[in-house]
Design an enzyme around this catalytic site. Structure first.
Site: not given
Ligand code: 13P
Length: 250
Positions: A9-11, A94, A96, A166, A172, A212, A233-234
């Site tokens: 997930n590149w956000k 998600h 967020e 999640e 993050g 993470s 994510g990251g």
């Molecule tokens: P991180 O892997 O950066 O913690 O993010 C997880 C995430 O929100 C994937 O959708």
């Protein structure tokens, strides 16, 4: 045996030229994997990503969608629009989006129904906050989010839903849930599906862990009995790191 689905997930990251470079690099590193490889990219990268992923085992997903087909919804993108350019997956609900963009269990349910109707593979996110976990409410929160998300679906539709567990406190933050805690939460989600749709259906639902995930913890998490891959994510922003996660079982 359920397949493992490993989705990045590149956000709100990556310009088209970066996306193209990323895919050309990643493709070489993941071409032999048995795992399903998905990149959920920003809307502005979708077209370039799909062109560059053609003929590879990388599938492209979006990070959100609207539940209506067309209409006066300025700034929104419909499931049909995603499908028309070759998108195969879409993240729904998600944390967020729930936190910053007023996504609710009800809108998640509407979006999920629409995604399935159009033939997109939905990745629905559920997860508790730190406060909810500390108050002993984690199970209640994640099973209730799951139940409301899949409310009204037929059994054959539920089997196509991917759920991403999640925990919000792990997103993050560099703090990962222990493999035992993550597996337990995923089991509770599966139990809820057993309750509503029975064992056979629940056994087919892919449930990922996210929060993470990195190359150093992917293997121990993804080898747990109920965890069917991850939403990353990251660590999905660097091709070498993401390739290691995809190839965790090599
Ligand atoms: P991180 O892997 O950066 O913690 O993010 C997880 C995430 O929100 C994937 O959708």
């Amino acid at each position: 045996m359920r397949r493992k689905v490993i989705a990045g997930n590149w956000k709100m990251n990556m310009l088209p030229n970066e996306a193209i470079e990323f895919i050309q690099n990643l493709e070489k590193q993941v071409k032999d994997t048995q795992n399903e490889v998905v990149l959920c990219v920003p809307y502005t990268d979708i077209f370039y990503s799909i062109l560059n992923a053609q003929g590879t085992n990388i599938k492209i997903g979006a990070q959100n969608m609207h539940w209506e087909t067309t209409g006066a919804y300025t700034g929104e993108i419909s499931a049909e629009m995603l499908k028309s350019v070759g998108v195969e997956y879409v993240i729904i609900g998600h944390s967020e989006r729930r936190q910053y963009f007023a996504e609710t269990d009800e809108t998640v349910n509407k979006k999920l129904k629409k995604a399935l109707e159009v033939g997109l593979n939905p990745i629905v996110c559920v997860g508790e906050t730190l406060e909810q976990r500390e108050n002993g409410e984690a199970t209640k929160v994640i099973t209730s989010q799951t139940e409301k998300a899949i409310s009204g679906l037929e059994a054959n539709q539920v089997e196509k839903v991917i759920i991403a567990y999640e925990p919000i406190w792990a997103i993050g933050t560099g703090k990962t849930a222990t493999k035992e805690d993550a597996n337990e939460a995923v089991k509770q989600i599966r139990e809820k599906i057993v309750e509503i749709y029975g064992q056979n259906v629940a056994e087919r639902v892919i449930i990922q862990y996210g929060g993470s995930v990195k190359s150093t913890n992917a293997k121990e998490l993804f080898e747990m009995s109920d965890i069917d891959g991850g939403l990353v994510g990251g660590a999905s922003l660097k091709p070498d790191e993401f390739a290691k996660i995809v190839n965790y079982n090599k």
